[in-house]
Scaffold this motif. Sequence first.
Motif, PDB file in Angstrom:
ATOM      1  N   SER A 149     -22.437 -32.273  20.941  1.00  0.00           N
ATOM      2  CA  SER A 149     -23.394 -31.512  20.139  1.00  0.00           C
ATOM      3  C   SER A 149     -23.578 -32.048  18.723  1.00  0.00           C
ATOM      4  CB  SER A 149     -22.964 -30.040  20.068  1.00  0.00           C
ATOM      5  OG  SER A 149     -21.613 -29.925  19.658  1.00  0.00           O
ATOM      6  N   VAL A 150     -22.798 -33.073  18.351  1.00  0.00           N
ATOM      7  CA  VAL A 150     -22.950 -33.675  17.027  1.00  0.00           C
ATOM      8  C   VAL A 150     -23.263 -35.157  17.196  1.00  0.00           C
ATOM      9  CG1 VAL A 150     -21.817 -34.282  14.849  1.00  0.00           C
ATOM     10  CG2 VAL A 150     -21.411 -32.047  15.889  1.00  0.00           C
ATOM     11  N   PRO A 151     -24.501 -35.552  16.914  1.00  0.00           N
ATOM     12  CA  PRO A 151     -24.848 -36.979  17.010  1.00  0.00           C
ATOM     13  C   PRO A 151     -23.976 -37.818  16.077  1.00  0.00           C
ATOM     14  CG  PRO A 151     -26.818 -35.613  16.767  1.00  0.00           C
ATOM     15  CD  PRO A 151     -25.638 -34.723  16.515  1.00  0.00           C
ATOM     16  N   ASP A 152     -23.644 -38.986  16.516  1.00  0.00           N
ATOM     17  CA  ASP A 152     -22.895 -39.959  15.700  1.00  0.00           C
ATOM     18  C   ASP A 152     -21.439 -39.584  15.468  1.00  0.00           C
ATOM     19  OD1 ASP A 152     -25.269 -41.516  15.326  1.00  0.00           O
ATOM     20  OD2 ASP A 152     -25.875 -40.128  13.747  1.00  0.00           O
ATOM     21  N   LEU A 153     -20.941 -38.556  16.189  1.00  0.00           N
ATOM     22  CA  LEU A 153     -19.530 -38.211  16.018  1.00  0.00           C
ATOM     23  C   LEU A 153     -18.635 -39.350  16.488  1.00  0.00           C
ATOM     24  CD1 LEU A 153     -17.733 -35.924  15.018  1.00  0.00           C
ATOM     25  CD2 LEU A 153     -17.616 -35.068  17.361  1.00  0.00           C
ATOM     26  N   ASN A 154     -19.042 -40.018  17.554  1.00  0.00           N
ATOM     27  CA  ASN A 154     -18.243 -41.149  18.043  1.00  0.00           C
ATOM     28  C   ASN A 154     -18.191 -42.274  17.020  1.00  0.00           C
ATOM     29  OD1 ASN A 154     -17.532 -39.978  20.489  1.00  0.00           O
ATOM     30  ND2 ASN A 154     -19.376 -40.721  21.531  1.00  0.00           N
ATOM     31  N   GLU A 155     -19.295 -42.476  16.295  1.00  0.00           N
ATOM     32  CA  GLU A 155     -19.300 -43.505  15.253  1.00  0.00           C
ATOM     33  C   GLU A 155     -18.336 -43.125  14.123  1.00  0.00           C
ATOM     34  OE1 GLU A 155     -22.347 -45.694  12.108  1.00  0.00           O
ATOM     35  OE2 GLU A 155     -23.155 -44.688  13.891  1.00  0.00           O
ATOM     36  N   ALA A 177     -18.809 -23.665  -0.753  1.00  0.00           N
ATOM     37  CA  ALA A 177     -19.858 -24.068  -1.698  1.00  0.00           C
ATOM     38  C   ALA A 177     -20.109 -25.570  -1.616  1.00  0.00           C
ATOM     39  CB  ALA A 177     -19.461 -23.675  -3.121  1.00  0.00           C
ATOM     40  N   ARG A 178     -19.040 -26.326  -1.530  1.00  0.00           N
ATOM     41  CA  ARG A 178     -19.179 -27.779  -1.427  1.00  0.00           C
ATOM     42  C   ARG A 178     -19.823 -28.164  -0.103  1.00  0.00           C
ATOM     43  NH1 ARG A 178     -14.067 -31.983  -1.443  1.00  0.00           N
ATOM     44  NH2 ARG A 178     -15.244 -33.919  -1.739  1.00  0.00           N
ATOM     45  N   LEU A 179     -19.414 -27.508   0.972  1.00  0.00           N
ATOM     46  CA  LEU A 179     -19.990 -27.806   2.281  1.00  0.00           C
ATOM     47  C   LEU A 179     -21.484 -27.497   2.292  1.00  0.00           C
ATOM     48  CD1 LEU A 179     -19.816 -28.636   5.214  1.00  0.00           C
ATOM     49  CD2 LEU A 179     -18.944 -26.359   5.773  1.00  0.00           C
ATOM     50  N   ARG A 180     -21.888 -26.394   1.671  1.00  0.00           N
ATOM     51  CA  ARG A 180     -23.313 -26.055   1.612  1.00  0.00           C
ATOM     52  C   ARG A 180     -24.109 -27.126   0.868  1.00  0.00           C
ATOM     53  NH1 ARG A 180     -21.732 -20.840   0.281  1.00  0.00           N
ATOM     54  NH2 ARG A 180     -22.392 -21.185  -1.867  1.00  0.00           N
ATOM     55  N   ARG A 181     -23.528 -27.651  -0.198  1.00  0.00           N
ATOM     56  CA  ARG A 181     -24.227 -28.693  -0.962  1.00  0.00           C
ATOM     57  C   ARG A 181     -24.422 -29.942  -0.118  1.00  0.00           C
ATOM     58  NH1 ARG A 181     -20.621 -27.004  -4.965  1.00  0.00           N
ATOM     59  NH2 ARG A 181     -19.397 -28.929  -4.827  1.00  0.00           N
ATOM     60  N   PHE A 182     -23.383 -30.331   0.624  1.00  0.00           N
ATOM     61  CA  PHE A 182     -23.511 -31.497   1.496  1.00  0.00           C
ATOM     62  C   PHE A 182     -24.531 -31.246   2.608  1.00  0.00           C
ATOM     63  CE2 PHE A 182     -19.226 -32.992  -0.014  1.00  0.00           C
ATOM     64  CZ  PHE A 182     -19.662 -34.238  -0.448  1.00  0.00           C
ATOM     65  N   ALA A 183     -24.472 -30.061   3.204  1.00  0.00           N
ATOM     66  CA  ALA A 183     -25.377 -29.744   4.313  1.00  0.00           C
ATOM     67  C   ALA A 183     -26.832 -29.723   3.849  1.00  0.00           C
ATOM     68  CB  ALA A 183     -24.993 -28.401   4.933  1.00  0.00           C
ATOM     69  N   ALA A 184     -27.059 -29.295   2.606  1.00  0.00           N
ATOM     70  CA  ALA A 184     -28.426 -29.213   2.088  1.00  0.00           C
ATOM     71  C   ALA A 184     -29.061 -30.590   1.919  1.00  0.00           C
ATOM     72  CB  ALA A 184     -28.435 -28.471   0.759  1.00  0.00           C
ATOM     73  N   ARG A 185     -28.220 -31.605   1.754  1.00  0.00           N
ATOM     74  CA  ARG A 185     -28.753 -32.958   1.587  1.00  0.00           C
ATOM     75  C   ARG A 185     -28.266 -33.904   2.688  1.00  0.00           C
ATOM     76  NH1 ARG A 185     -24.501 -35.645  -1.483  1.00  0.00           N
ATOM     77  NH2 ARG A 185     -25.918 -37.394  -1.841  1.00  0.00           N
ATOM     78  N   ARG A 194     -22.835 -37.758   7.776  1.00  0.00           N
ATOM     79  CA  ARG A 194     -23.661 -36.681   8.321  1.00  0.00           C
ATOM     80  C   ARG A 194     -22.970 -36.035   9.515  1.00  0.00           C
ATOM     81  NH1 ARG A 194     -28.342 -39.203   8.255  1.00  0.00           N
ATOM     82  NH2 ARG A 194     -28.258 -40.005  10.390  1.00  0.00           N
ATOM     83  N   ALA A 195     -22.360 -36.848  10.354  1.00  0.00           N
ATOM     84  CA  ALA A 195     -21.631 -36.305  11.506  1.00  0.00           C
ATOM     85  C   ALA A 195     -20.469 -35.434  11.050  1.00  0.00           C
ATOM     86  CB  ALA A 195     -21.132 -37.450  12.385  1.00  0.00           C
ATOM     87  N   LEU A 196     -19.762 -35.872  10.010  1.00  0.00           N
ATOM     88  CA  LEU A 196     -18.642 -35.086   9.477  1.00  0.00           C
ATOM     89  C   LEU A 196     -19.128 -33.732   8.967  1.00  0.00           C
ATOM     90  CD1 LEU A 196     -15.690 -34.777   8.491  1.00  0.00           C
ATOM     91  CD2 LEU A 196     -16.400 -35.930   6.366  1.00  0.00           C
ATOM     92  N   VAL A 197     -20.218 -33.736   8.225  1.00  0.00           N
ATOM     93  CA  VAL A 197     -20.752 -32.487   7.673  1.00  0.00           C
ATOM     94  C   VAL A 197     -21.229 -31.573   8.801  1.00  0.00           C
ATOM     95  CG1 VAL A 197     -22.624 -31.498   6.292  1.00  0.00           C
ATOM     96  CG2 VAL A 197     -21.355 -33.490   5.444  1.00  0.00           C
TER      97      VAL A 197
END
Length: 270
Positions: A149-155, A177-185, A194-197
């Motif tokens: 369900s998460v693209p690029d997780l294998n990478e 709060a930090r996670l929201r900032r990453f997810a927003a961008r 992106r896969a980590l977020v």
Amino acid sequence: MATPTPSQLAAMTSADEHVLVSAGAGTGKTTTVVGRILYLLGVPVEGRRIAEPVGLRDIAAITYTNAAAADLKRKLREQLREHGRRDEAYEIDAARIGTIHGFCGAILREFALRIRRNPGARVMEEGESSALAVEAIHESLLTTLERRSVPDLNELFARYEVAKVKEWTRLLVGDSARLRRFAARRDELDRPTRALVDFAVIAQREVERRLIDAGALDFDRMIVWTHELLAGDESVRLTLQRRIRTLIVDEFQDVDPSQRDIAYLLGAPH
């Protein structure tokens, strides 16, 4: 209480405006906070007396450790007794003087039904909440890998070991709060990041689900849900603004964005 310096006296008695005090360790910040509260309550400070005193119930003083909160309460209680304000000294333990988490917890308990939360939710100790997060992240990882369900997780795993990814995820889940900032961008991030977020967002949902099932809160959720409540419900925000005539925040330079916004939402600085 020792004679305040001119700067301390100004901070104590400037009751009609927002005040930011910049001071290093050991310079008397707690003494200044105590003096400001006394002045607001109508106790004369160096011959100065406020025109319209407030009650202890109208003041909120937020610190960031239990030790700092206990020290502030002790010193304020001593000063109230010294000035013959024994009734208020007895009210200290019930006043809004304590840690940011205790402050947010009280708000969430009072308005829990407005946000469909359990008003009797217990607050998890840090070790217990950490163990819950670790388990939730592990189970989320197994499910995510199975469902792809998460693209690029294998990478992501091709670059970094599993233990490192889990640790980064735990840090993000523990800082909403930090996670929201990453997810927003997220679209600006490289594919592994992106896969980590994306995975951290999934893991965070699992953590929150487990907390709700357990009828519990962790420290991070207390801050996040209080911020969401104040930002999203004007009637709650106005109710608390009317109650809290003065908001004092210790160590303001160390607050995270959500904690800062809580202060701004309640204090409504211009």
